[in-house]
Design a protein around this motif. Sequence first.
Motif, PDB file in Angstrom:
ATOM      1  N   ASP A 588       0.813  -1.219   0.000  1.00 36.74           N
ATOM      2  CA  ASP A 588       0.000   0.000   0.000  1.00 36.74           C
ATOM      3  C   ASP A 588       0.847   1.271   0.000  1.00 36.74           C
ATOM      4  OD1 ASP A 588       1.013  -0.149   2.532  1.00 36.74           O
ATOM      5  OD2 ASP A 588      -0.876   0.258   3.570  1.00 36.74           O
ATOM      6  N   PHE A 589       2.093   1.176  -0.464  1.00 30.33           N
ATOM      7  CA  PHE A 589       2.956   2.364  -0.544  1.00 30.33           C
ATOM      8  C   PHE A 589       3.757   2.210  -1.833  1.00 30.33           C
ATOM      9  CE2 PHE A 589       6.542  -0.281   0.354  1.00 30.33           C
ATOM     10  CZ  PHE A 589       5.974  -1.310   1.099  1.00 30.33           C
ATOM     11  N   ASP A 590       4.253   3.304  -2.368  1.00 32.21           N
ATOM     12  CA  ASP A 590       4.955   3.147  -3.640  1.00 32.21           C
ATOM     13  C   ASP A 590       6.362   3.747  -3.654  1.00 32.21           C
ATOM     14  OD1 ASP A 590       4.236   5.770  -3.639  1.00 32.21           O
ATOM     15  OD2 ASP A 590       3.184   5.739  -5.561  1.00 32.21           O
ATOM     16  N   GLU A 591       6.866   4.086  -2.474  1.00 28.95           N
ATOM     17  CA  GLU A 591       8.271   4.469  -2.352  1.00 28.95           C
ATOM     18  C   GLU A 591       8.885   3.664  -1.210  1.00 28.95           C
ATOM     19  OE1 GLU A 591      10.509   6.323  -3.932  1.00 28.95           O
ATOM     20  OE2 GLU A 591       9.074   6.821  -5.502  1.00 28.95           O
ATOM     21  N   PRO A 592      10.021   3.009  -1.426  1.00 33.23           N
ATOM     22  CA  PRO A 592      10.555   2.151  -0.371  1.00 33.23           C
ATOM     23  C   PRO A 592      11.343   2.881   0.714  1.00 33.23           C
ATOM     24  CG  PRO A 592      11.904   1.954  -2.362  1.00 33.23           C
ATOM     25  CD  PRO A 592      10.757   2.851  -2.694  1.00 33.23           C
ATOM     26  N   PHE A 593      12.062   3.966   0.350  1.00 33.59           N
ATOM     27  CA  PHE A 593      12.997   4.574   1.308  1.00 33.59           C
ATOM     28  C   PHE A 593      12.645   6.043   1.539  1.00 33.59           C
ATOM     29  CE2 PHE A 593      15.773   1.820  -1.564  1.00 33.59           C
ATOM     30  CZ  PHE A 593      15.534   0.664  -0.835  1.00 33.59           C
ATOM     31  N   LEU A 594      12.020   6.315   2.692  1.00 36.50           N
ATOM     32  CA  LEU A 594      11.564   7.687   2.920  1.00 36.50           C
ATOM     33  C   LEU A 594      12.720   8.645   3.164  1.00 36.50           C
ATOM     34  CD1 LEU A 594       8.456   6.942   5.142  1.00 36.50           C
ATOM     35  CD2 LEU A 594       8.572   7.384   2.682  1.00 36.50           C
ATOM     36  N   LEU A 595      13.608   8.234   4.090  1.00 36.68           N
ATOM     37  CA  LEU A 595      14.724   9.108   4.449  1.00 36.68           C
ATOM     38  C   LEU A 595      16.002   8.383   4.047  1.00 36.68           C
ATOM     39  CD1 LEU A 595      15.642  11.645   6.104  1.00 36.68           C
ATOM     40  CD2 LEU A 595      15.693  10.163   8.098  1.00 36.68           C
ATOM     41  N   HIS A 596      16.787   9.046   3.227  1.00 35.17           N
ATOM     42  CA  HIS A 596      18.013   8.391   2.763  1.00 35.17           C
ATOM     43  C   HIS A 596      19.181   9.350   2.894  1.00 35.17           C
ATOM     44  CE1 HIS A 596      20.716   5.880   0.619  1.00 35.17           C
ATOM     45  NE2 HIS A 596      20.755   6.603  -0.475  1.00 35.17           N
ATOM     46  N   ARG A 597      20.284   8.850   3.438  1.00 39.83           N
ATOM     47  CA  ARG A 597      21.492   9.670   3.533  1.00 39.83           C
ATOM     48  C   ARG A 597      22.691   8.834   3.108  1.00 39.83           C
ATOM     49  NH1 ARG A 597      18.207  12.916   3.636  1.00 39.83           N
ATOM     50  NH2 ARG A 597      17.709  14.484   5.193  1.00 39.83           N
ATOM     51  N   HIS A 598      23.702   9.539   2.623  1.00 41.54           N
ATOM     52  CA  HIS A 598      24.935   8.851   2.238  1.00 41.54           C
ATOM     53  C   HIS A 598      25.992   9.055   3.307  1.00 41.54           C
ATOM     54  CE1 HIS A 598      23.114   8.566  -1.603  1.00 41.54           C
ATOM     55  NE2 HIS A 598      23.177   9.854  -1.835  1.00 41.54           N
ATOM     56  N   GLN A 599      26.821   8.062   3.472  1.00 36.83           N
ATOM     57  CA  GLN A 599      27.979   8.287   4.326  1.00 36.83           C
ATOM     58  C   GLN A 599      29.132   8.725   3.432  1.00 36.83           C
ATOM     59  OE1 GLN A 599      27.387   4.313   4.588  1.00 36.83           O
ATOM     60  NE2 GLN A 599      29.526   3.695   4.513  1.00 36.83           N
ATOM     61  N   GLY A 600      30.042   9.529   3.990  1.00 37.93           N
ATOM     62  CA  GLY A 600      31.198   9.983   3.204  1.00 37.93           C
ATOM     63  C   GLY A 600      32.261   8.908   3.145  1.00 37.93           C
ATOM     64  N   LEU A 601      33.242   9.179   2.345  1.00 37.73           N
ATOM     65  CA  LEU A 601      34.352   8.248   2.166  1.00 37.73           C
ATOM     66  C   LEU A 601      35.370   8.484   3.279  1.00 37.73           C
ATOM     67  CD1 LEU A 601      34.654   6.381  -0.263  1.00 37.73           C
ATOM     68  CD2 LEU A 601      36.200   8.075  -1.262  1.00 37.73           C
ATOM     69  N   ILE A 602      35.861   7.402   3.884  1.00 35.18           N
ATOM     70  CA  ILE A 602      36.958   7.580   4.839  1.00 35.18           C
ATOM     71  C   ILE A 602      38.262   7.394   4.080  1.00 35.18           C
ATOM     72  CG2 ILE A 602      38.039   6.694   6.935  1.00 35.18           C
ATOM     73  CD1 ILE A 602      35.357   6.179   8.053  1.00 35.18           C
ATOM     74  N   LEU A 603      39.087   8.429   4.095  1.00 33.13           N
ATOM     75  CA  LEU A 603      40.344   8.394   3.340  1.00 33.13           C
ATOM     76  C   LEU A 603      41.467   7.873   4.237  1.00 33.13           C
ATOM     77  CD1 LEU A 603      39.895  11.966   1.877  1.00 33.13           C
ATOM     78  CD2 LEU A 603      39.388   9.820   0.710  1.00 33.13           C
ATOM     79  N   GLY A 604      42.584   7.553   3.616  1.00 28.98           N
ATOM     80  CA  GLY A 604      43.752   7.120   4.381  1.00 28.98           C
ATOM     81  C   GLY A 604      44.345   8.311   5.122  1.00 28.98           C
ATOM     82  N   GLU A 605      45.328   8.016   6.005  1.00 26.00           N
ATOM     83  CA  GLU A 605      45.950   9.110   6.775  1.00 26.00           C
ATOM     84  C   GLU A 605      46.639  10.090   5.844  1.00 26.00           C
ATOM     85  OE1 GLU A 605      46.949   8.896  10.755  1.00 26.00           O
ATOM     86  OE2 GLU A 605      47.380   6.755  10.712  1.00 26.00           O
ATOM     87  N   ASP A 606      46.975   9.630   4.628  1.00 23.62           N
ATOM     88  CA  ASP A 606      47.655  10.497   3.668  1.00 23.62           C
ATOM     89  C   ASP A 606      46.662  11.265   2.798  1.00 23.62           C
ATOM     90  OD1 ASP A 606      46.570   8.404   2.322  1.00 23.62           O
ATOM     91  OD2 ASP A 606      48.412   7.723   1.380  1.00 23.62           O
ATOM     92  N   ASN A 607      45.364  11.213   3.194  1.00 25.31           N
ATOM     93  CA  ASN A 607      44.336  11.950   2.467  1.00 25.31           C
ATOM     94  C   ASN A 607      43.991  11.354   1.107  1.00 25.31           C
ATOM     95  OD1 ASN A 607      42.588  14.106   2.908  1.00 25.31           O
ATOM     96  ND2 ASN A 607      44.316  15.334   3.637  1.00 25.31           N
ATOM     97  N   ARG A 608      44.541  10.170   0.815  1.00 26.13           N
ATOM     98  CA  ARG A 608      44.183   9.522  -0.444  1.00 26.13           C
ATOM     99  C   ARG A 608      43.153   8.448  -0.174  1.00 26.13           C
ATOM    100  NH1 ARG A 608      49.956   8.921  -3.443  1.00 26.13           N
ATOM    101  NH2 ARG A 608      50.581   7.998  -1.474  1.00 26.13           N
ATOM    102  N   LYS A 609      42.455   8.039  -1.219  1.00 27.56           N
ATOM    103  CA  LYS A 609      41.496   6.958  -1.078  1.00 27.56           C
ATOM    104  C   LYS A 609      42.235   5.723  -0.563  1.00 27.56           C
ATOM    105  CE  LYS A 609      37.807   4.792  -3.506  1.00 27.56           C
ATOM    106  NZ  LYS A 609      36.946   4.622  -4.612  1.00 27.56           N
TER     107      LYS A 609
END
Length: 830
Positions: A588-609
């Motif tokens: 009886d509903f047509d959208e599955p995810f009401l509230l959605h948020r993304h988490q950010g990327l955790i980079l290495g200590e050297d600021n690189r992926k």
Amino acid sequence: MRNYDPKKIEQKWQKYWEKSETFKTPAKAVRSDKYYILPQLPYPSGSGLHVGHAEGYTACDIFARYKRMRGKKVLQVIGWDSFGLPAENYAIKTNVHPRISTDKAVDTFRAQIKALGISVDWDREVGSHNPDYYKWTQWFFLLFYKRGLAYRKKQAVNWCGSCKTVLANEQVTNAGKCERCDTVVAQREMEQWYIKITDYADRLIKDLDKVDWPVETIKRQRDWIGRSEGADVSFDVVSVQNVENDKVEQAKRPNKRSDKTSEAMDQFHQARQSITVFTTRPDTLFGATYMVLAPEGDLVQKLKDKITNWKEVEQYINETKLKTELDRQMDREKTGVELKGVKAINPVNGKEIPVWTADYVIATYGTGAIMCVPAHDERDWEFAKKFNLPIIPVVKPAEETEGVFTGEGVANNSEFLDGLPTKEAIAKMNGWLEENYLGKRKIQYKLRDWSVSRQRFWGAPIPMLYDEKNGLHPVPEEDLPVLLPNDVDFKPTGESPLNYSKSFNKGVEKKYGQGWKREPDTLDTFMCSSWYYFRYLDPKNDKAFASPEALKTWMPVDFYIGGPEHVNGHLLYSRFFTKVLFDAGLIDFDEPFLLHRHQGLILGEDNRKMSKRWNNVINPTDVIEEYGADTTRAYEMFMGPLEADKPWDTNGVRGVRRFLERVWFLADKIGDKTPSSEKITRLIHQTVKKVTEDVEALRFNTAIAKMMELLNELSKEEEVSKSDYEKLILLLSPFAPHMCEELWQALGHKENLAFEPWPVFDPALALNKEITLAVQVNGKLRDTLTVPADISEESAKKLALQSEKIQKWLDGKEPKKIIYVTGKLVSIVT
Ligand code: ANZ
């Protein structure tokens, strides 16, 4: 207090929670008091959990624990996206059967998530590679088939030569490469299964209004679906030698629309070999000086008999087939070949224009043919410049510009449109086209149907059968699941491995008929992950993917966390699945995810992926081992805003660990003799207010910062009241649940704190009280300042010096002395 020993404490509480089934989903929930928290389904890779997983799960878990304390009935589950290419590629690399390596990876993941203290209901765990799960993935496929939403079609598809399989558009990167293995994707003509997601394009755009998602995410999905308003316009295409005759014939075109159908016009166009183009700018028709047909489409083929330079055209077509769509759309030097022997007639003025084929026009978008207006379209402009085609400006910009003008302005050189602003000119031209049977308004989408068949082993078999004449039949529902066989060489060859399995086809003829065989392709893993959140509701049900009661109670998902990389794949597909179920009357509903948020990327200590290549990967299990799960959780939340990308910092981890230790040892100061000072009471209420508001808004980092401030103030006191301390423990418990449970017990509580009511604050007390400070210069009152009651000496002096009035009295002189009388006076001497 004895020493803070996270290892001991954490294992103790994890065992306790498991044994006492603390986080089992409450049985008696209703939609109004439930809260469904969903961490995105992980793919259980052989290399185990990474800090990014830990970030998302901790964020969800804080929310889950907080909501329980607010009296909500919480559903939080984790499962496994365990079918698909990565698992299979890993299995190939290590030469271990994917089932074995997958099950092993799942065991590792589960143990790691438990070690983080994530409060999920483990009784509901699901894995998409298990038959009792993929039975329902197959059921969904059949549902689509029965509703006319699954079909087979031969067309050019994305082919990864290394993975040896077809890829969906969503699995090809912007650089035209396979998202899994980085191989450049080629085009291949193949018959494949498609899901007709385009039928839902309009609703998938419109219903984005119903969800609370990041603005950028909504925009990206909207752009991907790509709605364009425009018109289809018919251009007659004639042989060059017939141009004169055809012009005469054109006069016999059926006149104004006299009835509601356009049958007469359709017949007319068919007889004349008209070609329809899709344009978003029908107002520029008078500036259309040539036409382009997509090389790979059938429009060029249909004109073959009339084309006099077919050899040249054919060679160009073959060259185009080697290029990817993306390559063709890139800003490269334009190429193309004129189709000699034919001309098109511009319907608005009867002018004869050349017809070309060029690879910047794509067969699968619009009609695969365009009218070209080089004065107002960049690509047409480049093309016309290169091939010396006429350029006629028909839209006047507000200010004179050089070169191509693609914006809106006022129509000119356009007979009956002249003088009209673009929007009105479009409307008038659309009306004219419709009246004259020359065109129709149209809404066009960029979204294509979703290709779901894969020539690989590790997926759910597509539940279809072919009879002896290659006719298609769905597998009867009672025969599901169609099991994935074990006797398969799963190494990719480009052909479906299931074709060569004896057990897969065994008994098929006997059961269904002579000459019948199974569809040997498997389903794209995104089919499995598009509906898992339904299965969590009722994971053991063997009669339905979930019971109607469970669906009614728990759906839609209240809070969903996932990475931003799935916006145009998983998130779109899941919305589509939900809409189909809604249309089938099953929900009886047509959208599955009401509230959605993304988490950010955790980079290495050297600021690189983080990457093995940079040797900067942090393994959460190592961090848990060294500092404890509570520190790992709280640190990851303290690093910065949840949605931001942020670098790892080992000093930061130590800082958070020290914070937890100081909270631990603060218990030694508990004494209940003196009531708390007004200042502390106010700070307690302020902290409860701030942490509550921050947790609600997922600002976990600032919530922790506020608790640190409270700790600092409490640490300065001789004695801390038990009730103040308990409030701090309750506030901190979603972040550092093990330690807080241990302290809670040490404080003499019988029940564990998972369901303890969340502390409340008194808004009046939480208000920062204000006082008035007098400011004197050389003994004379020169200003008064309203400041917070607990202002520090340093801030009071700074504020006094910043006052405009005081600046005036100082007149540029350096103060010799500034005296502060707490809560009363700042006295400046020059
Ligand atoms: C004439 C024209 C004049 C156009 C003008 C634009 C500006 P969107 O907005 O992305 O939907 N087009 C149509 N089909 C195409 C295809 N298969 N391959 C490449 N290009 C195609 O873009 C619609 C516009 O893209 C259409 O409007 C058409 O160019 C082009 F001043 O028609 B237009």
